[in-house]
Design a protein around this motif. Structure first.
Motif, short mmCIF file in Angstrom:
data_model
loop_
_atom_site.label_atom_id
_atom_site.label_comp_id
_atom_site.label_asym_id
_atom_site.label_seq_id
_atom_site.Cartn_x
_atom_site.Cartn_y
_atom_site.Cartn_z
N PRO A 35 51.32 34.30 37.85
CA PRO A 35 49.99 34.11 38.44
C PRO A 35 49.98 34.39 39.94
N ASP A 36 48.78 34.38 40.53
CA ASP A 36 48.67 34.44 41.99
C ASP A 36 49.52 33.31 42.57
N THR A 37 50.23 33.63 43.65
CA THR A 37 51.30 32.72 44.11
C THR A 37 51.30 32.53 45.61
N LYS A 97 43.41 41.15 44.98
CA LYS A 97 42.60 41.51 46.14
C LYS A 97 41.16 41.03 46.04
N GLN A 98 40.74 40.59 44.85
CA GLN A 98 39.37 40.08 44.70
C GLN A 98 39.15 38.80 45.51
N PHE A 149 47.96 45.65 51.37
CA PHE A 149 47.56 45.78 49.97
C PHE A 149 48.56 46.66 49.23
N PHE A 150 48.90 46.24 48.04
CA PHE A 150 49.74 47.02 47.14
C PHE A 150 48.96 47.17 45.84
N GLY A 151 48.23 48.28 45.73
CA GLY A 151 47.36 48.43 44.57
C GLY A 151 46.28 47.36 44.58
N PHE A 221 40.47 29.89 50.00
CA PHE A 221 40.35 30.76 48.83
C PHE A 221 39.64 30.10 47.64
N GLY A 222 39.28 28.82 47.79
CA GLY A 222 38.59 28.14 46.70
C GLY A 222 39.42 27.99 45.45
#
Length: 361
Positions: A35-37, A97-98, A149-151, A221-222
């Protein structure tokens, strides 16, 4: 209900983390395996982590580092030089990135001021955002950010100086050009930095720092940060990185190794430019028969993708030393989709290349 991100609490060697572990986490996230980390990293020992563009043979005293057991590594990120030590905290953010503003500059403009608010409320530090990527108190740097950013993934980091840095051990390891401090009152890395403990006049436990980052990032980031652990894929990728990347490979991007011995009729020139309120960029050029034979940018370059300036170097090979011809090639990179060169314009880089060529002898 808030989206849940993973929180890793790691005690690491800065060099090994920069070169092996954090890239493994980034790869696993890009592949959708984790997951996002957010990785909260406290540092074991003194070490130097270079971004992609510094020239270690110019910006670092490698002989001193070898003699004093100070590891030096590099990773594919657009920062200059991070000197880690016990009391130096790095918080890595690897997420879709969203969650981010669309540009690197806007990420810094959004995240750093809100972190400063959290830190000020907790510690009364009067910290402020200083463009492009610093947090300062009274003109001295206590924290900063970097990343790219990476992709579809943002991979970045926030650094916080919790304890005073061991300046007597760090300063001899650095060969930072004086131009780096041209727009600052401080003229050395030691004068430029200040720690949280110096500002507050008391010891700051790491648990307190971790809580500050956790609360700040959840608000920004909520999301909800949930303590987790490394996956099998990440540990496998870390081991693969260790086997694949030797120190020689990691530090291979230098003028000496890229150019080699100069051939007949080749002239070399070098120029340094300090980005106003930003980093430092060095251009070294080889000139032959009125054209660019080779070119190397180094220093503190904020660009996304990270390899943007390296691609520009290759694109400029063989181009005549004429302003219009150089500008035509440089301009392409400022118009490419998803390419960002923060803090610079085409005019800046064209001027830097031409100035280095004027000094070619």
């Amino acid at each position: 209900m808030a989206k849940e991100w993973r929180l890793l609490d790691l005690y690491v060697d800065l060099n090994e983390n920069s070169a092996f572990l954090n890239p493994a986490i980034q790869r696993a996230r890009m592949e959708g395996r984790v997951p996002d980390t957010v990785s909260f990293c406290s540092i074991k020992k003194i070490g130097i982590s270079l971004g992609f563009y510094p020239d270690p043979e110019k910006d670092i005293n490698l002989e001193y580092c070898r003699a004093h057991d100070i590891g030096v590594s590099r990773r594919l990120q657009p920062y200059y030089v991070n000197v880690g030590y016990p009391g130096f905290v790095v918080v890595y953010i690897i997420a879709g990135k969203q969650y981010m503003p669309p540009t690197v500059a806007e990420i810094f403009q959004t995240v750093i001021p809100r972190m400063a608010e959290e830190f000020n409320g907790r510690w009364g530090t009067a910290a402020k955002y200083r463009p492009f990527n610093d947090m300062e108190v009274g003109g001295r740097k206590v924290s900063w950010m970097g990343g790219s950013f990476f992709g579809d993934i943002w991979s970045g980091a926030s650094v916080l100086l919790v304890k005073p840095s061991p300046i007597d051990k760090i300063n001899p390891a650095l060969n930072i050009p004086p131009e780096k401090f041209a727009d600052k009152e401080a003229k050395t890395a030691g004068e430029r930095a200040v720690s949280l403990e110096e500002l507050t006049g008391r010891p700051i436990p790491l648990d307190e720092v971790r809580d500050a980052y956790r609360e700040s990032l959840e608000k920004i980031f909520g999301v909800k940060l949930a303590l987790g652990c490394l996956s099998e894929a990440e540990m496998k990728y870390e081991q693969e990185n260790r086997e694949k990347y030797s120190p020689e490979i990691l530090l291979a991007r230098t003028e000496r190794k890229k150019f080699g011995p100069l051939g007949p009729g080749v002239k070399r020139g070098e120029s340094i430019w300090k980005v106003p309120r930003g980093g430092l960029i060095r251009a070294v050029i080889l000139v032959k028969d009125g054209g660019i034979q080779n070119l190397l940018f180094s220093g503190n370059v904020l660009c996304s993708p990270v390899t943007a300036l390296e691609e520009m170097e290759e694109c400029l090979k063989g181009v005549p030393l004429e302003e219009g011809s150089i500008r035509e090639k440089v301009q392409v990179f400022y118009g490419k989709p998803n390419y960002q060169l923060t803090g610079t314009t085409p005019d800046d880089l064209v001027r830097l290349v031409l100035e280095s060529a004027k000094k070619a002898v």
